[in-house]
Design a protein around this motif. Sequence first.
Motif, PDB file in Angstrom:
ATOM      1  N   THR A   1     -21.182 -10.952  52.077  1.00  0.00           N
ATOM      2  CA  THR A   1     -22.636 -10.961  52.194  1.00  0.00           C
ATOM      3  C   THR A   1     -23.227 -10.192  51.013  1.00  0.00           C
ATOM      4  N   CYS A   2     -24.501 -10.317  50.814  1.00  0.00           N
ATOM      5  CA  CYS A   2     -25.164  -9.654  49.697  1.00  0.00           C
ATOM      6  C   CYS A   2     -25.124  -8.136  49.878  1.00  0.00           C
ATOM      7  N   ALA A   3     -24.900  -7.427  48.775  1.00  0.00           N
ATOM      8  CA  ALA A   3     -24.812  -5.967  48.798  1.00  0.00           C
ATOM      9  C   ALA A   3     -26.140  -5.280  48.503  1.00  0.00           C
ATOM     10  N   VAL A   4     -27.165  -6.034  48.179  1.00  0.00           N
ATOM     11  CA  VAL A   4     -28.474  -5.444  47.883  1.00  0.00           C
ATOM     12  C   VAL A   4     -29.051  -4.830  49.167  1.00  0.00           C
TER      13      VAL A   4
ATOM     14  N   CYS B   1     -31.344  -6.650  51.530  1.00  0.00           N
ATOM     15  CA  CYS B   1     -30.790  -7.852  52.163  1.00  0.00           C
ATOM     16  C   CYS B   1     -29.999  -7.548  53.429  1.00  0.00           C
ATOM     17  N   LYS B   2     -29.718  -6.290  53.679  1.00  0.00           N
ATOM     18  CA  LYS B   2     -28.871  -5.917  54.817  1.00  0.00           C
ATOM     19  C   LYS B   2     -29.428  -6.420  56.148  1.00  0.00           C
ATOM     20  N   THR B   3     -30.729  -6.547  56.260  1.00  0.00           N
ATOM     21  CA  THR B   3     -31.338  -6.962  57.518  1.00  0.00           C
ATOM     22  C   THR B   3     -31.784  -8.421  57.515  1.00  0.00           C
TER      23      THR B   3
ATOM     24  N   ALA C   1     -29.193 -16.116  48.947  1.00  0.00           N
ATOM     25  CA  ALA C   1     -30.375 -16.938  49.223  1.00  0.00           C
ATOM     26  C   ALA C   1     -31.598 -16.076  49.520  1.00  0.00           C
ATOM     27  N   ALA C   2     -31.382 -14.836  49.971  1.00  0.00           N
ATOM     28  CA  ALA C   2     -32.509 -13.962  50.325  1.00  0.00           C
ATOM     29  C   ALA C   2     -33.190 -13.377  49.095  1.00  0.00           C
ATOM     30  N   CYS C   3     -32.407 -12.819  48.169  1.00  0.00           N
ATOM     31  CA  CYS C   3     -33.013 -12.117  47.024  1.00  0.00           C
ATOM     32  C   CYS C   3     -32.753 -12.809  45.688  1.00  0.00           C
ATOM     33  N   GLY C   4     -31.835 -13.769  45.671  1.00  0.00           N
ATOM     34  CA  GLY C   4     -31.539 -14.493  44.440  1.00  0.00           C
ATOM     35  C   GLY C   4     -30.572 -13.782  43.510  1.00  0.00           C
ATOM     36  N   HIS C   5     -30.064 -12.613  43.917  1.00  0.00           N
ATOM     37  CA  HIS C   5     -29.128 -11.893  43.047  1.00  0.00           C
ATOM     38  C   HIS C   5     -27.857 -12.716  42.862  1.00  0.00           C
TER      39      HIS C   5
END
Length: 127
Positions: free
Chosen positions: A10-13, A16-18, A105-109
């Motif tokens: 999953t994304c580490a930003v 994005c955790k939630t 998909a959430a932040c685009g990182h």
Amino acid sequence: MKVLSLNFLTCAVKTCKTQSDSYPLHPKDAELVQDDIELNEDFLVNLLPRIDWSALSTTATELGLPALPATPPTLEALRADPKMLRDLHGLLLETQMVEGKLVCAACGHEYAVREGIANFLLPSHLV
């Protein structure tokens, strides 16, 4: 990086955790290779309940691999069908992403993948 690994990332930003869109990460510009690994039926049967089938199906489609059934096979069906067992083994354990990017998909990182290793180190402003 095996396709199996993508099912657990999953994304580490921090922001994005939630967010549910941070999983699964989406492969982009992926270069795939196939390894020849001995089939281990017991391993696959024990692994199947831990797989997020919807995420695996999305990943397989995005990698340009054959579409998966809408629902995962039952453990009994998997044991009874050698072709299905072999196909799932090929997808999860023999298919590797050696180059490309994983995109949230959430932040685009974008996380770069080089030589089969994803770089999850974040710049300080995203931690």
